[in-house]
Design a protein around this motif. Structure first.
Motif, PDB file in Angstrom:
ATOM      1  N   TYR A   1      37.168  29.946  -5.627  1.00  0.00           N
ATOM      2  CA  TYR A   1      38.377  30.541  -6.210  1.00  0.00           C
ATOM      3  C   TYR A   1      38.430  32.056  -6.059  1.00  0.00           C
ATOM      4  CZ  TYR A   1      40.279  26.308  -8.305  1.00  0.00           C
ATOM      5  OH  TYR A   1      40.853  25.067  -8.480  1.00  0.00           O
ATOM      6  N   SER A   2      37.300  32.723  -6.010  1.00  0.00           N
ATOM      7  CA  SER A   2      37.303  34.184  -6.073  1.00  0.00           C
ATOM      8  C   SER A   2      37.435  34.874  -4.721  1.00  0.00           C
ATOM      9  CB  SER A   2      36.034  34.677  -6.767  1.00  0.00           C
ATOM     10  OG  SER A   2      34.882  34.289  -6.030  1.00  0.00           O
ATOM     11  N   THR A   3      37.330  34.128  -3.624  1.00  0.00           N
ATOM     12  CA  THR A   3      37.405  34.748  -2.309  1.00  0.00           C
ATOM     13  C   THR A   3      38.801  35.304  -2.030  1.00  0.00           C
ATOM     14  OG1 THR A   3      36.959  34.434   0.041  1.00  0.00           O
ATOM     15  CG2 THR A   3      38.065  32.618  -1.103  1.00  0.00           C
ATOM     16  N   THR A   4      38.849  36.313  -1.188  1.00  0.00           N
ATOM     17  CA  THR A   4      40.144  36.807  -0.686  1.00  0.00           C
ATOM     18  C   THR A   4      40.306  36.479   0.795  1.00  0.00           C
ATOM     19  OG1 THR A   4      39.355  39.010  -0.006  1.00  0.00           O
ATOM     20  CG2 THR A   4      39.991  38.715  -2.325  1.00  0.00           C
ATOM     21  N   TYR A   5      39.302  35.831   1.369  1.00  0.00           N
ATOM     22  CA  TYR A   5      39.325  35.439   2.776  1.00  0.00           C
ATOM     23  C   TYR A   5      39.579  33.947   2.869  1.00  0.00           C
ATOM     24  CZ  TYR A   5      37.348  39.996   3.873  1.00  0.00           C
ATOM     25  OH  TYR A   5      37.156  41.343   4.010  1.00  0.00           O
ATOM     26  N   ALA A   6      40.389  33.548   3.834  1.00  0.00           N
ATOM     27  CA  ALA A   6      40.725  32.137   3.985  1.00  0.00           C
ATOM     28  C   ALA A   6      40.812  31.780   5.461  1.00  0.00           C
ATOM     29  CB  ALA A   6      42.047  31.828   3.288  1.00  0.00           C
ATOM     30  N   THR A   7      40.955  30.509   5.693  1.00  0.00           N
ATOM     31  CA  THR A   7      41.170  29.978   7.040  1.00  0.00           C
ATOM     32  C   THR A   7      42.458  29.176   7.037  1.00  0.00           C
ATOM     33  OG1 THR A   7      38.804  29.838   7.515  1.00  0.00           O
ATOM     34  CG2 THR A   7      40.262  28.453   8.822  1.00  0.00           C
ATOM     35  N   LEU A   8      43.303  29.394   8.024  1.00  0.00           N
ATOM     36  CA  LEU A   8      44.549  28.640   8.158  1.00  0.00           C
ATOM     37  C   LEU A   8      44.427  27.731   9.370  1.00  0.00           C
ATOM     38  CD1 LEU A   8      48.172  29.836   7.698  1.00  0.00           C
ATOM     39  CD2 LEU A   8      47.538  28.609   9.783  1.00  0.00           C
ATOM     40  N   GLU A   9      44.707  26.435   9.164  1.00  0.00           N
ATOM     41  CA  GLU A   9      44.663  25.450  10.238  1.00  0.00           C
ATOM     42  C   GLU A   9      45.988  24.713  10.312  1.00  0.00           C
ATOM     43  OE1 GLU A   9      40.518  23.409  10.275  1.00  0.00           O
ATOM     44  OE2 GLU A   9      40.881  24.051   8.206  1.00  0.00           O
ATOM     45  N   THR A  10      46.382  24.331  11.509  1.00  0.00           N
ATOM     46  CA  THR A  10      47.630  23.595  11.702  1.00  0.00           C
ATOM     47  C   THR A  10      47.332  22.235  12.324  1.00  0.00           C
ATOM     48  OG1 THR A  10      47.954  24.716  13.830  1.00  0.00           O
ATOM     49  CG2 THR A  10      49.071  25.643  11.918  1.00  0.00           C
ATOM     50  N   PHE A  11      48.080  21.221  11.850  1.00  0.00           N
ATOM     51  CA  PHE A  11      47.913  19.856  12.319  1.00  0.00           C
ATOM     52  C   PHE A  11      49.283  19.226  12.532  1.00  0.00           C
ATOM     53  CE2 PHE A  11      44.233  20.945   9.791  1.00  0.00           C
ATOM     54  CZ  PHE A  11      43.157  20.431  10.499  1.00  0.00           C
ATOM     55  N   ALA A  12      49.351  18.335  13.503  1.00  0.00           N
ATOM     56  CA  ALA A  12      50.589  17.590  13.765  1.00  0.00           C
ATOM     57  C   ALA A  12      50.253  16.107  13.857  1.00  0.00           C
ATOM     58  CB  ALA A  12      51.236  18.057  15.062  1.00  0.00           C
ATOM     59  N   LYS A  13      51.201  15.281  13.455  1.00  0.00           N
ATOM     60  CA  LYS A  13      51.012  13.837  13.532  1.00  0.00           C
ATOM     61  C   LYS A  13      51.565  13.335  14.861  1.00  0.00           C
ATOM     62  CE  LYS A  13      51.185  11.273   9.827  1.00  0.00           C
ATOM     63  NZ  LYS A  13      51.691  10.520   8.638  1.00  0.00           N
ATOM     64  N   ALA A  14      50.721  12.634  15.589  1.00  0.00           N
ATOM     65  CA  ALA A  14      51.104  12.068  16.890  1.00  0.00           C
ATOM     66  C   ALA A  14      50.571  10.652  16.970  1.00  0.00           C
ATOM     67  CB  ALA A  14      50.538  12.919  18.025  1.00  0.00           C
ATOM     68  N   GLY A  15      51.462   9.706  17.262  1.00  0.00           N
ATOM     69  CA  GLY A  15      51.045   8.325  17.337  1.00  0.00           C
ATOM     70  C   GLY A  15      50.482   7.797  16.037  1.00  0.00           C
ATOM     71  N   GLY A  16      50.977   8.343  14.929  1.00  0.00           N
ATOM     72  CA  GLY A  16      50.524   7.901  13.619  1.00  0.00           C
ATOM     73  C   GLY A  16      49.234   8.525  13.151  1.00  0.00           C
ATOM     74  N   HIS A  17      48.681   9.459  13.936  1.00  0.00           N
ATOM     75  CA  HIS A  17      47.407  10.079  13.579  1.00  0.00           C
ATOM     76  C   HIS A  17      47.547  11.606  13.578  1.00  0.00           C
ATOM     77  CE1 HIS A  17      45.440   6.202  13.969  1.00  0.00           C
ATOM     78  NE2 HIS A  17      46.040   6.044  15.155  1.00  0.00           N
ATOM     79  N   TRP A  18      46.793  12.237  12.677  1.00  0.00           N
ATOM     80  CA  TRP A  18      46.806  13.702  12.602  1.00  0.00           C
ATOM     81  C   TRP A  18      45.840  14.290  13.627  1.00  0.00           C
ATOM     82  CZ3 TRP A  18      50.375  16.369  10.146  1.00  0.00           C
ATOM     83  CH2 TRP A  18      51.062  15.779   9.078  1.00  0.00           C
ATOM     84  N   VAL A  19      46.335  15.288  14.370  1.00  0.00           N
ATOM     85  CA  VAL A  19      45.497  15.980  15.347  1.00  0.00           C
ATOM     86  C   VAL A  19      45.611  17.484  15.111  1.00  0.00           C
ATOM     87  CG1 VAL A  19      45.661  14.177  17.097  1.00  0.00           C
ATOM     88  CG2 VAL A  19      47.373  15.999  17.050  1.00  0.00           C
ATOM     89  N   ALA A  20      44.526  18.186  15.366  1.00  0.00           N
ATOM     90  CA  ALA A  20      44.528  19.641  15.206  1.00  0.00           C
ATOM     91  C   ALA A  20      45.385  20.288  16.289  1.00  0.00           C
ATOM     92  CB  ALA A  20      43.106  20.165  15.267  1.00  0.00           C
ATOM     93  N   VAL A  21      46.153  21.290  15.898  1.00  0.00           N
ATOM     94  CA  VAL A  21      47.001  22.022  16.843  1.00  0.00           C
ATOM     95  C   VAL A  21      46.344  23.333  17.241  1.00  0.00           C
ATOM     96  CG1 VAL A  21      49.228  23.179  17.143  1.00  0.00           C
ATOM     97  CG2 VAL A  21      49.113  20.960  15.993  1.00  0.00           C
ATOM     98  N   SER A  22      45.863  24.072  16.257  1.00  0.00           N
ATOM     99  CA  SER A  22      45.254  25.366  16.535  1.00  0.00           C
ATOM    100  C   SER A  22      43.800  25.374  16.107  1.00  0.00           C
ATOM    101  CB  SER A  22      45.990  26.471  15.772  1.00  0.00           C
ATOM    102  OG  SER A  22      45.763  26.337  14.372  1.00  0.00           O
ATOM    103  N   ALA A  23      43.051  26.301  16.652  1.00  0.00           N
ATOM    104  CA  ALA A  23      41.729  26.586  16.113  1.00  0.00           C
ATOM    105  C   ALA A  23      41.919  27.193  14.725  1.00  0.00           C
ATOM    106  CB  ALA A  23      40.993  27.563  17.021  1.00  0.00           C
TER     107      ALA A  23
END
Length: 220
Positions: free
Chosen positions: A35-57
């Motif tokens: 909870y106390s961090t100010t650093y985060a990671t943002l990830e993007t995912f898209a659903k293809a063929g009924g399954h989630w796949v990563a879009v970006s690193a």
């Protein structure tokens, strides 16, 4: 002769989510270590063929200077946890970078109303008069608001009417400095990464953004 079935992608953070609407086929996941961090990671995912796949690193991001909060309030620089949609309009001091959403180029006297006593609390407002409270003069926030998307915290459809003092003006925007500072509650990315994410987001795919410490992702 039939082709081989496509292999099912291995489980990932998006595939483990259980609270997304059935119509959602794009998701942005923002997590950090505690909870106390100010650093985060943002990830993007898209659903293809009924399954989630990563879009970006995973992309480096910054959040509020007091970390995440399950009970964000006005004036406290925490980033609210939860699952949110994106506002119907994207904004920015700069020209439209090629987003799929309607885009409003910010001009002088464009405000985000952050006055809990106002009937227009937590909305965009064009006014020659400062709406009061913590309201932001959007046209002055350079470079942070070169481009930004609205995260619908304390806004419809998450709430019917914004709750006074529950917090306002939570955006996905650009780093305020080249190296990226902690924010007043928003999620920020480098210019290049932000533009890439904003261009990718498609309102027709009912995107959602999930924000929380990594260890709490199972809530959603």
């Amino acid at each position: 002769m039939t082709g081989r079935a496509r292999p099912i992608p291995p489980p990932n953070r998006a595939s483990r989510l259980t609270t997304l609407p059935s119509t959602t086929s794009q998701v942005v996941i923002v997590t950090g270590n505690g909870y106390s961090t100010t650093y985060a990671t943002l990830e993007t995912f898209a659903k293809a063929g009924g399954h989630w796949v990563a879009v970006s690193a995973p992309l480096p991001a910054r959040i509020g200077s007091k970390g995440f909060s399950d009970n964000h309030v006005e004036g406290v620089p925490t980033t609210p946890t939860g699952v949110y949609s994106l506002g119907r309009t994207m904004y920015g001091i700069g020209a439209n970078p090629g987003v799929r959403y309607p885009y409003h180029q910010v001009v002088t006297n464009d405000w985000w109303n952050e006055n809990p006593e106002s009937s227009l609390y937590n909305t965009f407002q064009h006014s020659a008069t400062n709406p009061g409270g913590y309201s932001e003069a959007l046209w002055k926030e350079i470079p942070a608001y070169t481009h930004f998307a609205v995260i619908t915290y304390n806004m419809p459809p998450n709430v019917a009417t914004p709750e006074p003092y529950a917090g306002s003006g939570i955006f996905l925007h650009e780093f305020s400095t080249a190296s990226g500072n902690a924010t007043a509650g928003c999620v920020s990315l480098s210019h290049a990464n932000l533009v890439s994410v904003l261009r990718w987001l498609d309102p027709a795919r009912s995107p959602r953004i999930v924000i929380c410490p990594a260890q709490n992702l199972g809530r959603y």
